[in-house]
Scaffold this active site. Structure first.
Site, short mmCIF file in Angstrom:
data_model
loop_
_atom_site.label_atom_id
_atom_site.label_comp_id
_atom_site.label_asym_id
_atom_site.label_seq_id
_atom_site.Cartn_x
_atom_site.Cartn_y
_atom_site.Cartn_z
CG HIS A 1 8.62 -38.04 -14.49
ND1 HIS A 1 9.26 -39.23 -14.78
CD2 HIS A 1 7.32 -38.23 -14.80
CE1 HIS A 1 8.37 -40.10 -15.23
NE2 HIS A 1 7.18 -39.52 -15.26
CG MET B 1 17.77 -43.03 -18.12
SD MET B 1 16.18 -42.25 -17.80
CE MET B 1 15.10 -43.49 -18.47
NE ARG B 2 21.88 -47.61 -11.53
CZ ARG B 2 22.04 -48.93 -11.45
NH1 ARG B 2 21.97 -49.68 -12.53
NH2 ARG B 2 22.27 -49.51 -10.27
CG ASP C 1 9.34 -40.97 -11.82
OD1 ASP C 1 10.44 -40.40 -11.73
OD2 ASP C 1 9.10 -41.86 -12.66
CD GLU D 1 12.00 -32.88 -20.03
OE1 GLU D 1 13.10 -33.23 -19.59
OE2 GLU D 1 11.28 -33.64 -20.73
C1 GRF Z 1 14.23 -36.03 -20.31
O1 GRF Z 1 13.05 -36.07 -21.03
C2 GRF Z 1 13.97 -36.22 -18.85
O2 GRF Z 1 12.78 -35.64 -18.42
C3 GRF Z 1 13.88 -37.71 -18.75
O3 GRF Z 1 14.85 -38.21 -19.62
C4 GRF Z 1 15.12 -37.24 -20.62
C5 GRF Z 1 16.58 -36.92 -20.52
O4 GRF Z 1 17.00 -36.10 -21.57
N1 GRF Z 1 14.01 -38.14 -17.38
P1 GRF Z 1 18.44 -35.39 -21.51
O5 GRF Z 1 19.46 -36.48 -21.24
O6 GRF Z 1 18.40 -34.36 -20.44
O7 GRF Z 1 18.61 -34.81 -22.87
#
Ligand code: GRF
Length: 198
Positions: A106, A87-88, A142, A171
């Protein structure tokens, strides 16, 4: 063997999915977090994976942090850098340094809903499909050549939480598949388009 360095900020469930996929030809060289309390760091360390906690807070600027982060990443000689819930916002110099060898995941069907709160935004927009995207990272947030996408239905009674769970399951399937395709040299990037070879 291709060296993979995975960057996380929190629980790291996508990182876990990639590790547990045990992708042939992929060596998870390190897991790096910008938050020392990231739960995923302990999980990786318990499995004998090299871990680095590099707290961004003491750094005076985004550039200074990204420069140190790149030094740490490069000490593991990565073939691929994988952002997994990292998250950066990244500096242009950092994204340029890893051009063509850095993935992000994403939780939306890009180019819809870049940024945060993707699930609530998809619900509020009345979307019938939501999903996730693995893409190469470029300087624009993104936005980069799309490697894989997966779609899930948005149900009438969905909340942000229930939709996030449905997307997250995809994911965990998609990200290891994308890493595997990279490791096998099956991705050809042409502008924003990624062709899958073989
Ligand atoms: C995921 O939903 C990813 O797509 C988003 O942040 C979340 C991270 O989850 N960027 P994790 O840390 O992989 O459990």
């Amino acid at each position: 063997m291709k060296n993979i360095v995975i960057l996380i900020s929190g629980r790291g469930s996508n990182m876990q999915a990639i590790v547990e996929a045990a992708i042939p030809g992929a060596h998870i060289a390190a897991v790096i977090a910008n938050r020392p309390d990231a739960a995923g760091l302990a999980w990786a360390a318990e499995r004998g994976i090299a871990t680095v906690a590099l707290d961004h807070k003491p750094y005076a600027s985004r550039e200074a942090f990204d420069t140190e982060l790149a030094t740490r990443i490069d000490s593991f000689q990565p073939d691929l850098v994988v952002l997994a819930g990292f998250m950066r916002i990244l500096t242009p110099a950092f994204t340029q340094h890893y051009a063509g060898r850095m993935f992000n995941i994403h939780p939306s069907l890009l180019p819809a809903f870049p940024g945060l709160h993707t699930h609530q935004r998809a619900i509020d927009a009345g979307c019938k499909l939501a999903g996730c995207t693995v893409h190469f990272v470029t300087a624009e947030l993104d936005h980069g050549p799309i490697v894989f996408q997966a779609a899930v239905p948005v149900l009438d009674d969905d909340t942000e939480t229930s939709l996030a769970q449905r997307v997250l399951a995809e994911e965990h399937r998609l990200y290891p598949a994308a890493v595997q395709a990279f490791v096998e040299g099956r991705l050809a990037v042409d502008g924003l388009r990624v062709r899958h070879l073989g």
